[in-house]
Design a protein around this motif. Structure first.
Motif, short mmCIF file in Angstrom:
data_model
loop_
_atom_site.label_atom_id
_atom_site.label_comp_id
_atom_site.label_asym_id
_atom_site.label_seq_id
_atom_site.Cartn_x
_atom_site.Cartn_y
_atom_site.Cartn_z
N THR A 1 0.77 -1.07 -0.04
CA THR A 1 0.06 -0.01 0.03
C THR A 1 0.96 1.16 -0.04
OG1 THR A 1 -0.11 0.40 2.51
CG2 THR A 1 -1.75 -1.13 1.38
N LEU A 2 0.50 2.23 -0.65
CA LEU A 2 1.22 3.43 -0.56
C LEU A 2 0.01 4.81 -0.37
CD1 LEU A 2 3.64 5.22 -1.33
CD2 LEU A 2 2.82 5.28 -3.34
N GLY A 3 0.45 5.35 0.69
CA GLY A 3 -0.37 6.65 0.90
C GLY A 3 -0.64 6.67 2.52
N LEU A 4 -0.56 5.67 3.17
CA LEU A 4 -0.72 5.94 4.78
C LEU A 4 0.35 6.44 5.43
CD1 LEU A 4 -2.38 2.44 5.56
CD2 LEU A 4 -3.52 4.35 5.13
N HIS A 5 1.65 6.40 4.89
CA HIS A 5 2.61 7.04 5.60
C HIS A 5 2.41 8.50 5.55
CE1 HIS A 5 3.40 7.82 1.31
NE2 HIS A 5 4.31 8.55 1.55
N ALA A 6 1.79 9.22 4.59
CA ALA A 6 1.56 10.64 4.54
C ALA A 6 0.64 11.29 5.60
CB ALA A 6 1.16 11.17 3.32
N PHE A 7 0.26 10.09 6.54
CA PHE A 7 -0.72 10.54 7.82
C PHE A 7 -0.15 10.29 9.04
CE2 PHE A 7 -3.83 10.06 4.10
CZ PHE A 7 -4.57 11.52 4.10
N GLY A 8 1.15 9.55 8.74
CA GLY A 8 1.85 9.11 9.87
C GLY A 8 1.83 7.94 10.43
N LEU A 9 1.06 7.07 9.56
CA LEU A 9 0.69 6.02 9.70
C LEU A 9 1.73 4.75 9.05
CD1 LEU A 9 -3.21 6.12 9.28
CD2 LEU A 9 -1.83 6.22 11.49
N THR A 10 1.57 3.47 9.31
CA THR A 10 2.33 2.44 8.49
C THR A 10 1.63 2.15 7.40
OG1 THR A 10 1.71 0.82 9.86
CG2 THR A 10 3.85 1.72 10.42
N ASP A 11 2.39 1.91 6.07
CA ASP A 11 1.88 1.29 5.16
C ASP A 11 2.15 -0.26 5.26
OD1 ASP A 11 0.60 2.82 2.81
OD2 ASP A 11 2.54 3.88 2.92
N PHE A 12 1.82 -1.08 4.43
CA PHE A 12 1.69 -2.38 4.39
C PHE A 12 2.27 -3.13 3.30
CE2 PHE A 12 -1.73 -1.22 7.09
CZ PHE A 12 -1.52 -2.04 8.34
N GLU A 13 2.86 -4.38 3.41
CA GLU A 13 3.49 -4.86 1.98
C GLU A 13 3.18 -6.44 2.41
OE1 GLU A 13 7.43 -3.74 1.66
OE2 GLU A 13 8.24 -5.05 2.74
N CYS A 14 3.26 -7.25 1.43
CA CYS A 14 3.08 -8.61 1.58
C CYS A 14 3.78 -9.33 0.14
CB CYS A 14 1.69 -9.15 1.64
SG CYS A 14 1.39 -10.88 1.73
#
Length: 289
Positions: free
Chosen positions: A212-225
């Protein structure tokens, strides 16, 4: 549009789970670019009318200069500062430089949701940028809610051919974007979150990586698998469910814990990692069984 290989500089995984090894993501300015075939008319009165249809309270200044950004204030979204609370703001900036399509190479490759994105972008010549101001300390849900209402008002008032969310590197058809802004659709992360798919250059045959890309901009973690024996659409649902969960609840997914996956062994492990695909950011790696 299509898969492309991941070329890793070095192994970035860690099983220690120590947060000291992985600094948290810092909130970033939200930026949305609107693209036009013909020069857009930025009529302040029309934009303000669209904003008032979406906000109970909206303010602006009366002495805007022609070469200055248009700035609007939203008093219902107050941001606490040491000196006192200030309203969240939205700015409209006209860009003068010539549009370069190579800025969007990665976005074109991941435009699974819009087959005509590159073709329509190629016909565009004009760009305006929309940004949020004074809002980084707002809770993610409130921050996204006001900014997307601001963006949807400007889209409605200016009628662009393309909407581009820079932090998620996602190109959108304007009518599609406006539909997802409808509260009834409950798809509020459609624009701000991108789910990307890559082949793994140094992995086993048919090995894929999704993030995922975009959560980082809100100070959250993105995810990958990273996976081989699953349908990509099923992995996408797992990552999207996690993204919506942490965005709505404010909860976090910790390292060295478990989340609900799919298949015969649906309890999947997690660990913090540096993202395998740019941009650099903290992600939670989901490890299938």
């Amino acid at each position: 549009m299509g898969l492309f290989d991941i070329f890793k500089k070095k192994s970035q995984n860690s099983s220690s789970g120590s947060t000291q090894e992985f600094p948290p993501n810092n909130p970033e300015m939200q930026t949305v670019c609107l693209f036009f075939e013909n020069e857009p008319l930025l009529d302040k009165a029309t934009i303000l009318s669209e904003l008032k249809a979406r906000f109970t309270n909206v303010e602006t200044v009366d002495d805007d200069l022609s070469d200055s950004p248009l700035v609007f204030f939203f008093p219902d979204y107050l941001v606490p500062l040491q000196e006192g609370a200030v309203p969240a703001q939205g700015a409209i900036i006209t860009m003068d430089q010539q549009l370069q399509l190579d800025r969007f190479t990665t976005a074109f490759r991941q435009s699974w949701h819009w087959d005509n994105a590159e073709k329509i972008m190629a016909a565009c010549k004009y760009e305006i940028n929309l940004t949020d101001l004074m809002s980084r300390s707002l809770p993610p849900m409130a921050r996204l809610a006001y900014f997307q209402k601001f963006v949807s008002a400007v889209v409605k008032a200016t009628n662009p051919q393309v909407v581009y969310f820079r932090n998620s590197d996602k190109l959108l058809d304007p009518s599609d974007f406006l539909k997802t802004c409808d509260i009834a659709q409950n798809d509020f992360l459609h624009a701000a979150l991108n789910v990307r798919l890559f082949s793994v250059a140094n992995g086993s045959e048919k090995e894929l990586l999704m993030d995922t890309l975009g959560l980082h901009a809100f100070g959250l973690t993105d995810f990958e698998c990273r996976f081989t024996d699953y349908d990509p659409s099923d992995i996408a649902k797992v990552l999207q469910n996690l993204a919506y969960y942490i965005f709505e609840t404010g909860d976090t997914i910790r390292s060295n814990t478990t989340v609900e996956g799919i298949g015969k062994n649906p309890i999947w492990k997690t660990q913090f990692a540096n993202a395998k695909v740019e941009p650099e950011r903290l992600v939670v790696e989901i490890i299938p069984r």
